[in-house]
Design a protein around this motif. Structure first.
Motif, PDB file in Angstrom:
ATOM      1  N   LEU A  55       0.929  -1.071  -0.088  1.00 33.25           N
ATOM      2  CA  LEU A  55       0.083   0.038  -0.145  1.00 33.25           C
ATOM      3  C   LEU A  55       0.941   1.071  -0.103  1.00 33.25           C
ATOM      4  CD1 LEU A  55      -2.344  -1.352   2.609  1.00 33.25           C
ATOM      5  CD2 LEU A  55      -3.247  -0.506   0.486  1.00 33.25           C
ATOM      6  N   LEU A  56       0.614   2.187  -0.874  1.00 38.84           N
ATOM      7  CA  LEU A  56       1.467   3.357  -1.081  1.00 38.84           C
ATOM      8  C   LEU A  56       0.731   4.631  -1.129  1.00 38.84           C
ATOM      9  CD1 LEU A  56       3.548   2.006  -4.247  1.00 38.84           C
ATOM     10  CD2 LEU A  56       4.106   1.814  -1.807  1.00 38.84           C
ATOM     11  N   HIS A  57       1.357   5.437  -0.167  1.00 37.82           N
ATOM     12  CA  HIS A  57       0.848   6.888  -0.234  1.00 37.82           C
ATOM     13  C   HIS A  57       1.812   7.690  -0.783  1.00 37.82           C
ATOM     14  CE1 HIS A  57      -0.179  10.804   1.436  1.00 37.82           C
ATOM     15  NE2 HIS A  57       0.813  10.716   1.877  1.00 37.82           N
ATOM     16  N   PRO A  58       1.261   8.490  -2.124  1.00 38.86           N
ATOM     17  CA  PRO A  58       2.068   9.292  -2.956  1.00 38.86           C
ATOM     18  C   PRO A  58       2.482  10.496  -2.273  1.00 38.86           C
ATOM     19  CG  PRO A  58      -0.255   9.169  -3.618  1.00 38.86           C
ATOM     20  CD  PRO A  58      -0.119   8.146  -2.253  1.00 38.86           C
ATOM     21  N   GLN A  89       8.326   8.554  -8.965  1.00 40.33           N
ATOM     22  CA  GLN A  89       9.982   8.067  -8.822  1.00 40.33           C
ATOM     23  C   GLN A  89      10.267   7.540  -7.654  1.00 40.33           C
ATOM     24  OE1 GLN A  89      12.976  11.264  -9.402  1.00 40.33           O
ATOM     25  NE2 GLN A  89      14.434  10.094  -9.334  1.00 40.33           N
ATOM     26  N   LYS A  90       9.544   8.223  -6.550  1.00 41.33           N
ATOM     27  CA  LYS A  90       9.696   7.842  -4.989  1.00 41.33           C
ATOM     28  C   LYS A  90       9.054   6.227  -4.849  1.00 41.33           C
ATOM     29  CE  LYS A  90      12.371  10.781  -3.189  1.00 41.33           C
ATOM     30  NZ  LYS A  90      13.637  10.717  -2.609  1.00 41.33           N
ATOM     31  N   LEU A  91       7.811   6.284  -5.565  1.00 42.87           N
ATOM     32  CA  LEU A  91       6.999   5.280  -5.338  1.00 42.87           C
ATOM     33  C   LEU A  91       7.512   3.966  -6.082  1.00 42.87           C
ATOM     34  CD1 LEU A  91       3.445   6.706  -5.490  1.00 42.87           C
ATOM     35  CD2 LEU A  91       4.614   5.997  -3.537  1.00 42.87           C
ATOM     36  N   LEU A  92       8.080   4.201  -7.285  1.00 43.42           N
ATOM     37  CA  LEU A  92       8.774   3.113  -8.020  1.00 43.42           C
ATOM     38  C   LEU A  92      10.190   2.619  -7.428  1.00 43.42           C
ATOM     39  CD1 LEU A  92       8.285   4.171 -11.837  1.00 43.42           C
ATOM     40  CD2 LEU A  92       7.205   2.126 -10.628  1.00 43.42           C
ATOM     41  N   SER A  93      10.677   3.527  -6.673  1.00 42.75           N
ATOM     42  CA  SER A  93      11.793   3.061  -5.904  1.00 42.75           C
ATOM     43  C   SER A  93      11.411   2.166  -4.818  1.00 42.75           C
ATOM     44  CB  SER A  93      12.672   4.231  -5.427  1.00 42.75           C
ATOM     45  OG  SER A  93      13.682   3.752  -4.517  1.00 42.75           O
ATOM     46  N   ILE A  94      10.240   2.490  -4.113  1.00 42.91           N
ATOM     47  CA  ILE A  94       9.936   1.566  -3.139  1.00 42.91           C
ATOM     48  C   ILE A  94       9.358   0.145  -3.803  1.00 42.91           C
ATOM     49  CG2 ILE A  94       8.136   0.924  -1.340  1.00 42.91           C
ATOM     50  CD1 ILE A  94       7.752   4.133  -1.039  1.00 42.91           C
ATOM     51  N   PHE A 125       3.379   1.943   2.999  1.00 40.69           N
ATOM     52  CA  PHE A 125       4.419   2.903   2.920  1.00 40.69           C
ATOM     53  C   PHE A 125       4.046   4.449   2.585  1.00 40.69           C
ATOM     54  CE2 PHE A 125       6.489  -1.067   2.370  1.00 40.69           C
ATOM     55  CZ  PHE A 125       7.509  -1.338   3.368  1.00 40.69           C
ATOM     56  N   ALA A 126       4.689   5.338   2.916  1.00 41.85           N
ATOM     57  CA  ALA A 126       4.579   6.577   2.251  1.00 41.85           C
ATOM     58  C   ALA A 126       5.714   6.838   1.395  1.00 41.85           C
ATOM     59  CB  ALA A 126       5.074   7.930   3.555  1.00 41.85           C
ATOM     60  N   TRP A 127       5.613   7.916   0.696  1.00 37.09           N
ATOM     61  CA  TRP A 127       6.581   8.104  -0.695  1.00 37.09           C
ATOM     62  C   TRP A 127       7.711   8.111  -0.202  1.00 37.09           C
ATOM     63  CZ3 TRP A 127       9.846  12.262  -0.174  1.00 37.09           C
ATOM     64  CH2 TRP A 127       9.179  13.119   0.987  1.00 37.09           C
TER      65      TRP A 127
END
Length: 293
Positions: free
Chosen positions: A235-238, A266-271, A284-286
């Motif tokens: 789960l991602l918070h952008p 870019q940050k989310l793809l890194s995660i 996870f947050a951004w």
């Protein structure tokens, strides 16, 4: 006068659904699976905003990767059509309406015939407001049943139905031909969906629908682990991103906290790229920090 939002919403989308069918068929008629290298990724909710940026960066960062981009009305998705001109062989645009399950099933069938597997599924769709139809509630007295149901249908129920129908493809894609040993489901949530982090209240429909998405995704992640399926769920918070979704509500957002689509994705793809099996079911947050439930 009270609005019956779900019928209104479906009527609003009906014409775009019908117009999309002809164009979609031209993109999705392959009868045999092509040979490819790299990930096969699907971005659901890809016509604009964060979803469109995911498609763009996935295509640009992996020169051998294939991307399936879905939306309700491909015929009107100008951003996707521009990318199709540039990445004709690696971008597959498909029609999918979260509120119409048969379109999810049809998309899954097409992808099974064309690719046979998925390495990454990103559920990027979401609604916060629709002019004259849905607005975030600032007080209990403004809550309406139809608003809650519409938010739940798009923000929680739809992404889980997509995950359900793509499940066999994800199992087939777990570790196949990539450096990862798992396929990944990444659902875009929001910090306001955290119950533990809720300090201001309000926005009842949006908050609760994202909390529902969090619970559904967590539950699915446990099932995948129990079955030993090679799939993990994130789960991602952008963050607060400068998109159509947030634009009406940016007035009090500090400039340093308002992100561009490029930065957030870019940050989310890194995660996503660095995710391991032990990250299954986490929120996870951004910036990579875990968010409390």
């Amino acid at each position: 006068m009270k609005l019956h939002l779900l019928p209104h919403y479906r009527q609003f989308m009906a014409s775009t659904y019908l117009r999309s069918i002809k164009r979609v068929s031209s993109f999705c008629t392959s009868s045999s699976a092509p040979k490819w290298e790299g990930w096969v990724s699907m971005v659901q909710g890809a016509s604009r905003g964060i979803g469109l940026e995911f498609v763009k960066q996935l295509l640009e960062k992996n020169e051998n990767g294939h991307v399936i981009a879905t939306c309700r009305n491909p015929d009107g998705a100008t951003g996707l059509l521009e990318l199709k001109d540039k990445f004709a062989e690696r971008l597959n645009i498909q029609q999918l309406d979260l509120t119409v399950e048969k379109t999810i099933k049809a998309c899954a069938k097409s992808l099974t015939e064309t690719y046979g597997s998925l390495n990454l599924l990103i559920n990027a769709s979401g609604i916060l407001s629709i002019p004259d139809v849905l607005q975030p509630e600032t007080t209990l007295s403004k809550i309406e049943k139809s608003s809650l149901l519409l938010a739940y249908e798009v923000n929680a129920v739809g992404p889980i139905l997509v995950t359900k129908h793509m499940w066999p493809l994800l199992k087939a894609g777990g570790g196949s031909g990539t450096e990862k040993d798992v396929a990944i489901v990444a659902n875009l949530s929001a910090r306001v969906g955290s119950i533990g982090d809720n300090r201001l209240g309000g926005w009842h429909s949006y908050r609760s629908s994202k909390a529902a998405l969090n619970q559904l995704t967590k539950t699915v992640s446990l099932e995948f682990a129990r079955r030993k399926d090679p799939i993990i769920c994130l789960l991602l918070h952008p963050g607060t991103v400068d998109t159509d979704l947030s634009r009406p509500f940016q007035k009090n957002v500090p400039e340093s906290k308002l992100f561009t689509k490029e930065f957030s994705v870019q940050k989310l793809l890194s995660i996503i790229n660095n995710a391991k099996r032990h990250d299954n079911g986490k929120f996870f947050a951004w910036d990579g920090q875990e968010i409390p439930w």
